[in-house]
Design a protein around this motif. Structure first.
Motif, mmCIF file in Angstrom:
data_model
loop_
_atom_site.group_PDB
_atom_site.id
_atom_site.type_symbol
_atom_site.label_atom_id
_atom_site.label_comp_id
_atom_site.label_asym_id
_atom_site.label_seq_id
_atom_site.Cartn_x
_atom_site.Cartn_y
_atom_site.Cartn_z
ATOM 1 N N GLY A 357 66.166 24.407 22.514
ATOM 2 C CA GLY A 357 65.265 24.577 23.652
ATOM 3 C C GLY A 357 66.007 25.078 24.884
ATOM 4 N N ARG A 359 68.913 26.724 24.885
ATOM 5 C CA ARG A 359 69.397 28.090 24.651
ATOM 6 C C ARG A 359 68.261 29.088 24.863
ATOM 7 N NH1 ARG A 359 69.203 32.056 21.354
ATOM 8 N NH2 ARG A 359 67.857 30.977 19.864
ATOM 9 N N ARG A 360 67.091 28.754 24.341
ATOM 10 C CA ARG A 360 65.969 29.685 24.492
ATOM 11 C C ARG A 360 65.565 29.841 25.961
ATOM 12 N NH1 ARG A 360 61.411 29.361 19.829
ATOM 13 N NH2 ARG A 360 62.785 29.198 18.018
ATOM 14 N N THR A 361 65.579 28.743 26.690
ATOM 15 C CA THR A 361 65.223 28.816 28.109
ATOM 16 C C THR A 361 66.208 29.718 28.852
ATOM 17 O OG1 THR A 361 64.304 26.600 27.988
ATOM 18 C CG2 THR A 361 64.832 27.424 30.188
ATOM 19 N N ALA A 363 68.182 32.041 27.504
ATOM 20 C CA ALA A 363 68.094 33.417 27.005
ATOM 21 C C ALA A 363 66.852 34.115 27.559
ATOM 22 C CB ALA A 363 68.057 33.407 25.472
ATOM 23 N N ASN C 25 61.528 20.171 19.355
ATOM 24 C CA ASN C 25 60.378 19.701 20.106
ATOM 25 C C ASN C 25 59.580 20.947 20.489
ATOM 26 O OD1 ASN C 25 58.645 18.385 21.800
ATOM 27 N ND2 ASN C 25 60.193 17.964 23.368
ATOM 28 N N GLN C 28 58.257 22.578 23.816
ATOM 29 C CA GLN C 28 59.148 23.044 24.881
ATOM 30 C C GLN C 28 59.871 24.335 24.508
ATOM 31 O OE1 GLN C 28 58.535 21.626 27.491
ATOM 32 N NE2 GLN C 28 57.665 19.681 26.778
ATOM 33 N N MET C 29 59.482 24.946 23.402
ATOM 34 C CA MET C 29 60.201 26.146 22.958
ATOM 35 C C MET C 29 59.557 27.395 23.534
ATOM 36 S SD MET C 29 62.747 25.323 21.085
ATOM 37 C CE MET C 29 63.186 23.588 21.021
ATOM 38 N N VAL C 30 60.299 28.129 24.346
ATOM 39 C CA VAL C 30 59.809 29.440 24.781
ATOM 40 C C VAL C 30 60.215 30.466 23.725
ATOM 41 C CG1 VAL C 30 59.754 28.935 27.242
ATOM 42 C CG2 VAL C 30 61.873 29.779 26.210
ATOM 43 N N GLU C 31 59.688 31.640 23.857
ATOM 44 C CA GLU C 31 59.933 32.691 22.875
ATOM 45 C C GLU C 31 61.433 32.946 22.720
ATOM 46 O OE1 GLU C 31 58.979 37.417 22.295
ATOM 47 O OE2 GLU C 31 58.300 36.389 24.103
ATOM 48 N N ASP C 32 61.853 33.161 21.479
ATOM 49 C CA ASP C 32 63.260 33.432 21.208
ATOM 50 C C ASP C 32 63.540 34.913 21.446
ATOM 51 O OD1 ASP C 32 65.840 33.356 20.465
ATOM 52 O OD2 ASP C 32 65.487 32.705 18.396
ATOM 53 N N VAL C 33 64.369 35.207 22.425
ATOM 54 C CA VAL C 33 64.594 36.605 22.795
ATOM 55 C C VAL C 33 66.071 36.976 22.703
ATOM 56 C CG1 VAL C 33 62.596 36.830 24.288
ATOM 57 C CG2 VAL C 33 64.717 35.888 25.208
ATOM 58 N N ALA C 34 66.781 36.327 21.799
ATOM 59 C CA ALA C 34 68.234 36.493 21.733
ATOM 60 C C ALA C 34 68.657 37.963 21.672
ATOM 61 C CB ALA C 34 68.780 35.745 20.528
#
Lengths: 464, 131, 505
Positions: A357, A359-361, A363, C25, C28-34
């Motif tokens: 969570g 890392r995604r925030t 990124a 969780n 609380q996960m925003v989009e994965d934009v790696a």
């Protein structure tokens, strides 16, 4: 009488036990000439309902537009559970955990906090927090002077890319300790501290401060800087954004093995991005981590695990002999409180986010910042100043005075960023723009189109 | 009652001093001092080759609830420190006069030793403090 | 049910022990934009931090349970001397958490902050009146920072007024031996040497000793009045005269302000600078050790040196009535900034709400009933046979009981009494402070406790004394009923374990 439970009968029977005629008698040791006149500038007491109405009106005045200001305080989404739990009375109204057996909740939580901060920064140990980011840097400077026993100079190398207000706070707090803060200029193209500008002659340097990301949002060349410092006998003080740590190399891994020592020696920073609202500037919390060998020089509270009489695990304040209530004039710092409630929020925040969570925030914030920058660069009269990569803030140069542009943006419901032109006049009309994960695509487009309009509008004003 | 060996010299700040056969000086803290401080958890010792004037603070002994400065009893240069204390500070509690020593120094003026308290005078001092 | 287990999990586990690799969780996960990253490979983190991987419910349960292992004002009587553990009214919290205050960026233009600035400005005015000072700066983030600001101002004042144009030669700060540890620590941080002066047997400062140590080297004195011994120093005017005559300034440690709120103003006693602990007198929460707030009040001569920012109000011109931050430009001689923004603003709002609820009469009553409760509890405990450190004196808002006799006769210490109190559901009073009273308990009941609570506390103290008479060993091993028994502090300090490491399989 708000919050006082005594009935008339209570008061009378208590006075009887004391052997006093009136409450007034209890003040009879105070010389009469010292007794105060009535408090004229304190308003008369009000009911909760009346106060509620007044303060709600005040808060309603402060509702602000869409915010693209960062500069040390960052808007991130905070899970609802964070403050629901943090404001439970058992956390909210507990005292400092001096009485360990009656404070296992706070103590275990702080032990978890220390573990999380040490993990995030990849350092050996963490304390239980300091006041805020700026004062944590001041404490880190004082700590470096104590910890670097080989250095006698008390010379601290400070890049100009350190947050300017942090620098002011460092000056205020360390000014009476004979410490020299030597400023290092930044690379005008990269926006970073260029290794070539560091002193080339050997000398006695106590510590080098490395901000990551720096005040411009730019990522510093941390490995080379760390190696340089260690090769010159200086300690490395990292001042970092903890949110960025989920994405970029943490200070515990800075440098190469070549210098003999890897990693920063002391790491500090502003903990606000971890679950603390912008709150008009506070309360936030500062954090501090360090290498194991320096732990006894670390200021502030530290929690350690131990056992109870039955051999059951428990937690307690430890290394207390460093602190003011025991060492008095020889303490490592006069610090007494930490920011317990804010670390409670941060610990719960990190638990709810987890490594993925966070890392995604981080990124997402970075990606949003890149997207907006691209859109803004397409506008006539806007350019990105620095070439090096950043985290979630970018410095833009405008072809109009920043103040006027920001004012025009405010009229369109946007706080456009932080005006750098007063503190960094050499950059011209420079604006620091922050984007976090909280902004949508529409928000970014709204910003871009508004900026375009704002620049045209101010142009029109100038020509008129 | 605290142990106060007759053959040693003492300071008012509860350090003991022993003159070795080679003229060097060994320093530690007294049995009385370790009792007052309680369980030792850490000792910060001076660096070897450092020189101190008598009365300078040159080391710190730390228990859970107290940290106490150690004052250099005799002017001189530190020749060695008790490295074993780093891992076993409790030695100061169990054996203050022998394996719990703190540091050794070469005195500038060995005559300074004579100015320190003898066992009898030190016993009087701690009796007064207890009062 | 085994006490080790509740709802299937071990009750003393760490959050990390609830963790399972890959559990997230989702809410609380925003989009994965790696893939969008512009950050070069060399600057990217290689291994993720070991943070908990738990569900929202895991976290909620874990932290709810942890909270239940705490004593708190909401759940227990908390008579910690010098800490003023009074009730924290809920309205203060609710209003401080309003979205307008919480969402405001500290660097947003002043026009978007007039609401919060109005609150802060009024709080400055209220605190000025309560302390009898000329001006107040709210910026220090804790009492200790307020102390730092105060002594730094004293230093700045002496330097500015040194006729030679050099820095002042004044090099010493005087502190009583009973002072809070922060006082000497602060003086050292400001580059001063500390001179301690003794306290008389009646609890007042030894004025003769003071006369001997003051001189041209004296920068100032740091005092608490009522003192840390829980008595009002009757010769304070004389002390102020002696220090002022020597050219020194007087610093007031506001830790004990609750005792004299609306009764005596530190400015009238002759103090030049004061810090207040809003988390004590103005009832902001202690939060398990912070955040505090330590505003400073100053007399006219120290006003130019106040820490910034301060809230100013425009009284003329087009912006009349609007608020703005006073900064370096307005106060060029300021000692500077102590925080990145405006100190602990949220704490200041809580204190402001509390001050509005109390009002001027409520403040005086606070001192009245804090003093009544302390004197009553002192009388009850004296009746029960306990020894007071200063039996001939009035208590202020707190008093000291000494267990020296019990320690000598029965071998039970102040710590034993304190830990046994926990078993009866009372938080312990402050132990072993002030350092100059042997085996002491510093007891501060505060005004918000009822007579019934004080009676119950006195009864329990009597019961514990009876336990000590019958079986002192019982006290030595207390507590028995808390989540843990007495903890091994020596082990904690010798074998430092400051973070969790997963057991290696």
């Amino acid at each position: 009488m708000p919050f006082i439970p005594h009935t008339k009968e209570d008061t009378q029977s208590m006075l009887d036990v004391i052997g006093a005629k009136s409450i007034e008698d209890l003040f009879d040791e105070i010389p009469v000439e010292l007794r105060a006149k009535p408090l004229e500038n304190v308003p008369a007491g009000r009911s909760e309902m009346a106060v509620n109405r007044l303060v709600r009106q005040r808060a309603a005045e402060d509702v602000q537009p869409l915010c693209f200001i960062g500069a040390g305080a960052y808007e991130h989404h905070i899970p609802a559970a964070v403050w629901e739990l943090t404001t439970r009375g058992e956390f909210y109204t507990a005292y400092t955990p001096y009485q360990a057996e009656a404070s296992q909740g706070t103590l275990q939580l702080l032990y978890e906090f220390q573990t999380m901060m040490a993990e995030l920064t990849a350092m050996d140990v963490s304390n239980a927090s300091l006041y805020d980011g700026a004062s944590s840097l001041a404490e880190a400077v004082l700590m470096a002077v104590r910890a670097n026993r080989k250095s006698k100079s008390k010379r601290i190398l400070v890049p100009r890319t350190v947050h300017p207000t942090y620098l002011k706070v460092v000056k205020t707090i360390t000014q009476h300790q004979g410490i020299t803060l030597e400023m290092l200029d930044y690379d005008i193209d990269g926006g970073h501290l260029n290794i070539d500008t560091l002193p080339s002659e050997p000398g006695d340097f106590t510590a080098l401060i490395i901000p990551q990301p720096n005040f411009f949002g730019v990522l510093e060349d941390v490995d080379a800087l760390t190696d340089w410092a260690h090769a010159h006998g200086a300690l490395v003080i990292g001042v970092v954004n903890p949110m960025a740590m989920a994405l970029i190399t943490p200070p515990g891994e800075w440098g190469t093995e070549e210098a003999g020592i890897k990693g920063a020696d002391i790491v500090c920073g502003e903990g606000q991005p971890l679950g603390v609202p912008l709150s008009s500037g506070g309360p936030y919390f500062g954090f501090m981590c360090c290498a194991q060998k320096h732990v006894r020089q670390m200021p502030g509270r530290i929690i350690g695990a131990t056992n109870d009489l039955d051999g059951k695990p428990g937690y307690t304040l430890t290394l207390q002999a460093r602190e003011q209530h025991i060492r008095r004039s020889k303490a490592t710092s006069n610090i007494c409180t930490n920011q317990g409630l804010l670390t409670t929020a941060a610990t719960i925040y990190m638990s709810l986010m987890g490594p993925e969570g966070l890392r995604r925030t981080a990124a997402n914030s970075h990606a949003n910042s890149c997207t907006l920058t691209k859109q803004l660069n397409a506008i006539d009269g806007v350019e990105t100043i620095f070439s090096r990569p950043g985290f979630h803030e970018k410095v833009l140069r405008l072809n109009k005075p920043v103040k006027e542009v920001l004012s025009a943006l405010e009229d369109r419901g946007i706080l456009g960023g932080y005006d750098l032109s007063a503190e960094f006049p050499e950059l011209g009309n420079a604006l620091l723009v922050c984007v976090t994960e909280t902004k949508t695509e529409e928000d970014l487009q709204h910003y871009a189109s508004s900026l375009q309009e704002a620049l045209q509008e101010t142009l029109a004003e100038v020509s008129a | 009652m605290s142990n106060v060996p007759n053959e040693l010299k003492y300071t008012k700040t509860h350090e003991w001093v022993r003159t070795e056969s080679d003229g060097s000086i060994t320093v530690g803290i007294t049995d009385h001092a370790q009792e007052l401080l309680g369980d030792m958890v850490f000792v910060e010792l001076p660096e070897t080759d450092a020189t101190y004037t008598s009365g300078d603070d040159c080391a710190v002994v730390e228990s859970v609830k107290a940290a106490s400065d150690i004052y250099c009893p005799i002017s001189g240069e530190i020749t060695s420190v008790n490295e074993d204390l780093a891992d076993a500070p409790e030695t100061i509690n169990t054996d203050p006069y022998d394996t719990g020593w703190l540091f050794k120094l070469t005195p500038e003026d060995s005559g300074e030793v004579d100015e320190l308290l003898d066992a009898e005078a030190y016993l009087e001092l701690i009796a007064e403090e207890d009062h | 049910m085994s006490p080790e287990f509740t709802s299937g999990i071990k009750s003393n586990q760490l959050i990390f022990e609830h963790s399972a690799t890959g559990r997230t969780n989702g809410a609380q996960m925003v989009e994965d934009v790696a893939s969008a990253s512009e950050i070069p490979e060399g600057l990217l983190r290689k291994t993720p931090p070991m943070l908990p991987e738990v569900s929202e419910m895991d976290a909620v349960r874990h932290y709810t349970r942890l909270s239940q292992k705490n004593f708190s004002i909401d759940t227990q009587f908390y008579p910690l001397g010098s800490c003023t553990m009074k009730h924290n009214p809920r309205a203060c919290n609710t209003l401080a958490l309003l979205p307008g205050f919480l969402g405001r960026h500290p660097l947003a233009p002043e026009r978007f902050g007039q609401g919060v600035m109005a609150c802060l400005w009024e709080l400055q005015e209220i605190l000025k009146d309560v302390t009898g000072m000329t001006a107040v700066s709210l910026s220090p983030m804790a009492g200790a920072q307020g102390e730092f600001a105060g002594v730094a101002m004293i230093r700045a004042y002496h330097d500015a007024n040194n006729t030679s144009g050099n820095k002042s030669e004044r090099s010493e700060i005087i502190c009583p031996d009973a002072a809070h540890g922060t006082n000497p620590a602060t003086a050292t941080m400001c580059g001063y040497k500390v001179r301690e002066i003794p306290t008389n047997t009646d609890g007042d400062i030894d004025v003769e000793a003071l006369k001997e140590v003051v001189g041209p080297q004296t920068a100032g004195i740091m005092l608490t009045n009522p003192s840390t011994l829980g008595v009002f120093d009757r010769r304070i005017k004389e002390i102020a005269q002696i220090v002022h005559d020597a050219g020194g300034l007087l610093y007031y440690d506001g830790a004990n302000l609750n005792a004299i709120l609306g009764k005596v103003k530190p400015g009238d006693m002759g103090f030049d600078v004061i810090h207040m602990n809003l988390h004590k007198t103005f009832s902001t929460p202690h939060g398990g050790g912070g955040p505090g707030a330590g505003p400073v009040g100053v007399s006219e001569r120290l006003k130019p040196f106040m820490p910034i920012p301060v809230v100013g109000k425009d009284v003329v011109g087009k912006d009349e009535g609007s608020f703005r931050w006073l900064t370096e430009t307005d106060l060029p001689q300021s000692i500077g900034r102590l925080s990145a923004h405006m100190g602990n603003t949220g704490v200041l709002i809580r204190a402001y709400v509390y001050a509005l609820l109390l009002g001027r009469e409520g403040m005086v009553r606070t001192a009245d009933y804090a003093t009544l409760n302390a004197n009553y509890l002192m009388a009850r405990l004296a009746q029960a046979g306990f020894d007071m450190a200063l039996p001939s004196r009035r208590a202020t808002h707190e008093f000291i009981l000494t267990l020296k006799r019990q320690a000598k006769d029965q071998g039970v210490t102040a710590m034993d009494f304190a830990t046994r109190l926990l078993d009866y559901g009372f938080h312990a009073p402050t132990t072993y402070f002030p350092l100059i009273v042997p085996e002491c308990l510093l007891i501060e009941p505060t005004e918000t406790e009822s007579k019934e609570t004080l009676d119950a506390f006195a009864d329990v103290m009597k019961t514990i004394q009876e336990e000590a008479d019958a079986n002192p060993e019982l006290l030595k091993d207390a507590p028995y009923t808390l989540p843990v028994r007495r903890l091994d502090d020596v082990k904690a300090a010798r074998e430092l374990n400051l973070k969790y490491s997963p057991a290696k399989d």
